[in-house]
Enzyme design. Structure first.
Site, PDB file in Angstrom:
ATOM      1  N   CYS A 106      27.174  48.880 -54.429  1.00 21.36           N
ATOM      2  CA  CYS A 106      26.482  49.010 -53.153  1.00 21.36           C
ATOM      3  C   CYS A 106      27.183  50.076 -52.318  1.00 21.36           C
ATOM      4  CB  CYS A 106      26.421  47.676 -52.414  1.00 21.36           C
ATOM      5  SG  CYS A 106      27.855  47.292 -51.420  1.00 21.36           S
ATOM      6  N   GLU A 107      26.377  50.863 -51.640  1.00 21.62           N
ATOM      7  CA  GLU A 107      26.961  51.974 -50.882  1.00 21.62           C
ATOM      8  C   GLU A 107      27.594  51.518 -49.572  1.00 21.62           C
ATOM      9  OE1 GLU A 107      23.705  54.633 -50.394  1.00 21.62           O
ATOM     10  OE2 GLU A 107      22.956  53.667 -48.581  1.00 21.62           O
ATOM     11  N   HIS A 108      27.347  50.267 -49.183  1.00 20.09           N
ATOM     12  CA  HIS A 108      27.923  49.797 -47.923  1.00 20.09           C
ATOM     13  C   HIS A 108      29.353  49.309 -48.081  1.00 20.09           C
ATOM     14  CE1 HIS A 108      23.453  49.001 -47.212  1.00 20.09           C
ATOM     15  NE2 HIS A 108      23.773  50.131 -46.618  1.00 20.09           N
ATOM     16  N   HIS A 109      29.666  48.700 -49.224  1.00 22.16           N
ATOM     17  CA  HIS A 109      30.999  48.154 -49.426  1.00 22.16           C
ATOM     18  C   HIS A 109      31.699  48.720 -50.655  1.00 22.16           C
ATOM     19  CE1 HIS A 109      28.546  45.126 -47.269  1.00 22.16           C
ATOM     20  NE2 HIS A 109      29.623  45.031 -46.518  1.00 22.16           N
ATOM     21  N   GLN A 147      19.890  48.419 -53.619  1.00 22.52           N
ATOM     22  CA  GLN A 147      19.018  47.981 -54.706  1.00 22.52           C
ATOM     23  C   GLN A 147      17.571  48.462 -54.530  1.00 22.52           C
ATOM     24  OE1 GLN A 147      19.486  43.820 -55.733  1.00 22.52           O
ATOM     25  NE2 GLN A 147      17.460  43.744 -56.670  1.00 22.52           N
ATOM     26  N   HIS A 175      25.018  40.517 -55.854  1.00 23.08           N
ATOM     27  CA  HIS A 175      25.851  41.477 -55.136  1.00 23.08           C
ATOM     28  C   HIS A 175      27.207  40.871 -54.800  1.00 23.08           C
ATOM     29  CE1 HIS A 175      22.602  44.490 -54.066  1.00 23.08           C
ATOM     30  NE2 HIS A 175      21.940  43.500 -54.632  1.00 23.08           N
ATOM     31  N   CYS A 177      29.342  41.944 -52.801  1.00 25.40           N
ATOM     32  CA  CYS A 177      29.640  41.998 -51.363  1.00 25.40           C
ATOM     33  C   CYS A 177      29.088  40.768 -50.650  1.00 25.40           C
ATOM     34  CB  CYS A 177      29.132  43.299 -50.728  1.00 25.40           C
ATOM     35  SG  CYS A 177      27.359  43.537 -50.784  1.00 25.40           S
TER      36      CYS A 177
HETATM   37 ZN    ZN Z   1      27.311  45.641 -49.924  1.00 25.61          ZN
END
Ligand code: ZN
Length: 219
Positions: A106-109, A147, A175, A177
């Protein structure tokens, strides 16, 4: 490999296709490796570790290589892969490749999410190698992703290169995260889908969804 054939569809399971899939060689860029190593050494310090501790000495290098491996999709072109194995074929049955393993981040975490993708298309004169469908999934999965975008990118690559009567992509993933931090929902699975062309019709979509949820291919 061929699981079931009827007048209306051809269903493949990726568990077998994987064997004939493209063999990846591990290739690391020297500048990227040394830059990443330097920074990971700092990261170890910032989280309260001792980067000089014996068990951690080679960790920055391993992580630098792992990170490049996990993001190797940036170096590949999904449309070129599909175009390289595009065949003229008079088939208009639905072609389904189910249970393609997905490992992404995931690009956020920058934490992994993983699961399965199911891809179907209805050819309009052109088909591609089955292993190429799995490759395309990999090309987009091995990048920093969300996703929803991953699902759309796979669909659009097939749509743009094969110009099929319809494309469908469903991804089911977990996920880390969500599982390891934050809300800690250990068993939640996220499902995303994208449908184009014929798959926007209820009957076609229902048939596809029935095929991917059936147990035909499990043994
Ligand atoms: Zn994430």
């Amino acid at each position: 490999m061929l699981i079931k054939e009827s007048s209306k569809y051809v269903l493949f399971s990726n568990f077998q296709i994987k064997e004939m899939a493209y063999k990846r060689t591990e290739h690391y860029d020297e500048d990227a490796t040394s830059g990443l190593m330097e920074n990971y050494r700092k990261v170890l310090g910032f989280i309260g570790e001792d980067p000089q501790r014996e068990g951690l000495l080679k960790t920055p290098e391993r992580l630098a290589k792992a990170m490049q491996y996990m993001t190797q999709g940036y170096q590949a072109d999904a449309r070129a892969i599909l175009n390289s194995a595009k065949f003229h074929e008079k088939i208009s049955e639905m072609i389904v490749v189910k249970d393609i393993e997905i490992y992404s981040m995931c690009e956020h975490h920058m934490l992994p999410f993983f699961g399965r993708a199911h891809v179907a298309y209805i050819p309009n004169g052109w088909i591609t190698g089955l292993s190429k469908v799995a490759r395309v999934v990999d090309v987009y999965a091995r990048r920093l992703q969300v996703q929803e975008r991953l699902t759309l990118e796979i669909m659009n690559a097939i749509k743009d290169t094969l110009n099929p009567l319809g494309v469908a992509v469903v991804i089911e993933a977990q996920h880390l995260c969500m599982m390891m931090r934050g809300v800690q929902k250990q068993n939640s699975e996220t499902t995303t889908s994208a449908f184009d062309g014929e798959f926007q019709k209820n009957s076609t979509r229902t048939e596809f969804l029935k095929l991917i949820s059936s147990d035909l291919s499990r043994r």
